[in-house]
Design a protein around this motif. Structure first.
Motif, PDB file in Angstrom:
ATOM      1  N   SER A  20      -1.046  16.875  -3.223  1.00 32.92           N
ATOM      2  CA  SER A  20      -0.029  16.466  -2.255  1.00 32.92           C
ATOM      3  C   SER A  20       0.783  17.663  -1.778  1.00 32.92           C
ATOM      4  N   LEU A  66      -0.398  10.149   0.725  1.00 32.87           N
ATOM      5  CA  LEU A  66      -1.413   9.286   0.118  1.00 32.87           C
ATOM      6  C   LEU A  66      -1.584   9.608  -1.366  1.00 32.87           C
ATOM      7  N   ALA A 118      -7.322   5.801   6.463  1.00 30.89           N
ATOM      8  CA  ALA A 118      -7.231   5.393   5.061  1.00 30.89           C
ATOM      9  C   ALA A 118      -7.603   3.922   4.886  1.00 30.89           C
ATOM     10  N   SER A 147     -10.802   2.570   2.826  1.00 27.60           N
ATOM     11  CA  SER A 147     -10.521   1.629   1.747  1.00 27.60           C
ATOM     12  C   SER A 147     -11.369   0.370   1.872  1.00 27.60           C
ATOM     13  N   PHE A 162      -4.376   3.475  -1.057  1.00 26.68           N
ATOM     14  CA  PHE A 162      -3.007   3.955  -0.892  1.00 26.68           C
ATOM     15  C   PHE A 162      -2.284   4.063  -2.238  1.00 26.68           C
ATOM     16  N   ASP A 163      -1.476   5.126  -2.326  1.00 22.63           N
ATOM     17  CA  ASP A 163      -0.572   5.262  -3.468  1.00 22.63           C
ATOM     18  C   ASP A 163       0.813   4.829  -3.000  1.00 22.63           C
TER      19      ASP A 163
END
Length: 307
Positions: free
Chosen positions: A98, A134, A175, A179, A190-191
Motif C-alpha cells: 500500500s 485496496l 476491482a 472479484s 476489497f479490504d
C-alpha cells in the motif's frame, strides 16, 4: 564522518542503505515468522524485500526529480534507519505494498508543479492511491492530498476536480470485475474495513516508547524549521514542500485511526518525515552538531536491537 559519506550520492551509499533495510527485514522476520521455509515462502519474502528497495529508490527519485533536498542521500538513509527503528513496518505485506502505491501517487502529485499533462497526472495519482487503499483501507486518506494539491496550485479548471474521482471509480470498477471473476462476489477483493482503534497499549514497551519519542521529537523539531524555510524556497517549488508536510500530517492521522496498532502503520510516515528531517539537516551550519544529530539517528535503531 557520516555527513561526508552521505553528503553526496555515491554507490557505497546505496549498499549501506540496502544493508540496513535488509537487516530490518531479517530482524522483523525472526520475531514473527513461524512458517516452514519453502520455495513459496522464500519467493514471497524476496518479493516483499524488493518492494522495500523499490520504495527507497522511488523516494530518492521523487526527491531528486523535484529538488526537495540537495544532492545527497540523507532521505534514503533516514528511511532505512526508520525501518530498522520500527522493524514491524517491514513485516506486514499489505502495508508495504500500500505504501509503495501511495509513493507512486505522491510522485504524480508533486509533478503537477510542471503544469504539463495535468489531467493524466491527476488520474494517475488517484489511481495509484486507490490501489493502495485496496491493500490498506486508511491509505485512502491520501486522496485528500490530491485535492489539496489542486488548491495549492490554484487550479480553477473544474475538470481537474472531477478527474481524481474518475481515477478512484476506475479502480473500483476493475476491482469489482476481478472479484466477480475470481470469487463470484462483488466485494471479496476489497479490504474495506474502515475500523478505528484508539488502543495504544501495544506501544507500551521500552522499544516502542524510545523509538516513537525520538522519531516524533526529531520530526516535530525539524518540521518547525521546515515550515519556516518554505518561504525561502523558489515560488514555483513552495507548493511541493507544502504537499510533503500535508502528507506527513495525513500519515500521522493514519497512525491514530489504524485499527491495529502494531507499529507497521508508521510506514506511511517515514517518506515525508525523511524529507522533512533531511531539509533540517541541510540547514545546520555547525558541522559537529550535524554529525551528532545524524549519529543519534544512526545509533538509535542499533541500540534498540539490544533491548
Amino acid at each position: 564522518m557520516i555527513t561526508s559519506i552521505f553528503n553526496k550520492s555515491k554507490s557505497i551509499n546505496f549498499i549501506v542503505i540496502f544493508f540496513i533495510a535488509l537487516l530490518a527485514f531479517i530482524v522483523a522476520k525472526f520475531n514473527v515468522v513461524n512458517e516452514a521455509i519453502t520455495l513459496g515462502f522464500i519467493g514471497k519474502q524476496t518479493t516483499l524485500f524488493f518492494v522495500i528497495c523499490a520504495s527507497i529508490l522511488l523516494l530518492n527519485f521523487i526527491v531528486s526529480k523535484n529538488s526537495l533536498t540537495k544532492k545527497n542521500n540523507y532521505e534514503m538513509l533516514l528511511f532505512s534507519l526508520f525501518l530498522l527503528t520500527i522493524t514491524q513496518t517491514t513485516s506486514h505485506s499489505n502495508i508495504l505494498i500500500s505504501n509503495f502505491f501511495v509513493l507512486l501517487g505522491l510522485r504524480r502529485i508533486i509533478s503537477l508543479r510542471s503544469e504539463k499533462d495535468i489531467n493524466k497526472k491527476l488520474f494517475d495519482a488517484s489511481f495509484w492511491i486507490a490501489i493502495g487503499a485496496l491493500f490498506y483501507f486508511w491509505a485512502i486518506l491520501f486522496f485528500l492530498l490530491i485535492l489539496i494539491a489542486i488548491v495549492l496550485y490554484a487550479d480553477k479548471n473544474i475538470r481537474h476536480w472531477i478527474i481524481p474521482f474518475l481515477g478512484v471509480l476506475t479502480v473500483f470498477t476493475i476491482a469489482v470485475s476481478v472479484s466477480i471473476i475470481l470469487y463470484d462476489s462483488y466485494f471479496e477483493l476489497f479490504d474495506v474495513s474502515p475500523q478505528m482503534s484508539y488502543d495504544f497499549s501495544n506501544y507500551n514497551s521500552m522499544k516502542h516508547l524510545v523509538a516513537l519519542t525520538v522519531l516524533l521529537s526529531f520530526g516535530i523539531w525539524s518540521s518547525i524549521f521546515y515550515l519556516k524555510n518554505i518561504k525561502n524556497k523558489k515560488k514555483a517549488s513552495r507548493a511541493s514542500f507544502k504537499i510533503i508536510i500535508v502528507a506527513a500530517i495525513i500519515a500521522f492521522f493514519i497512525v491514530i485511526l489504524g485499527p491495529v496498532k502494531n507499529g507497521s502503520e508508521f510506514l506511511f510516515l517515514f517518506a515525508p518525515l525523511a524529507i522533512i528531517i533531511t531539509n533540517y539537516i541541510e540547514t545546520i551550519k555547525e558541522k559537529w552538531f550535524k554529525e551528532v544529530f545524524l549519529l543519534v539517528l544512526v545509533l538509535m535503531p542499533f541500540t534498540l536491537l539490544l533491548l
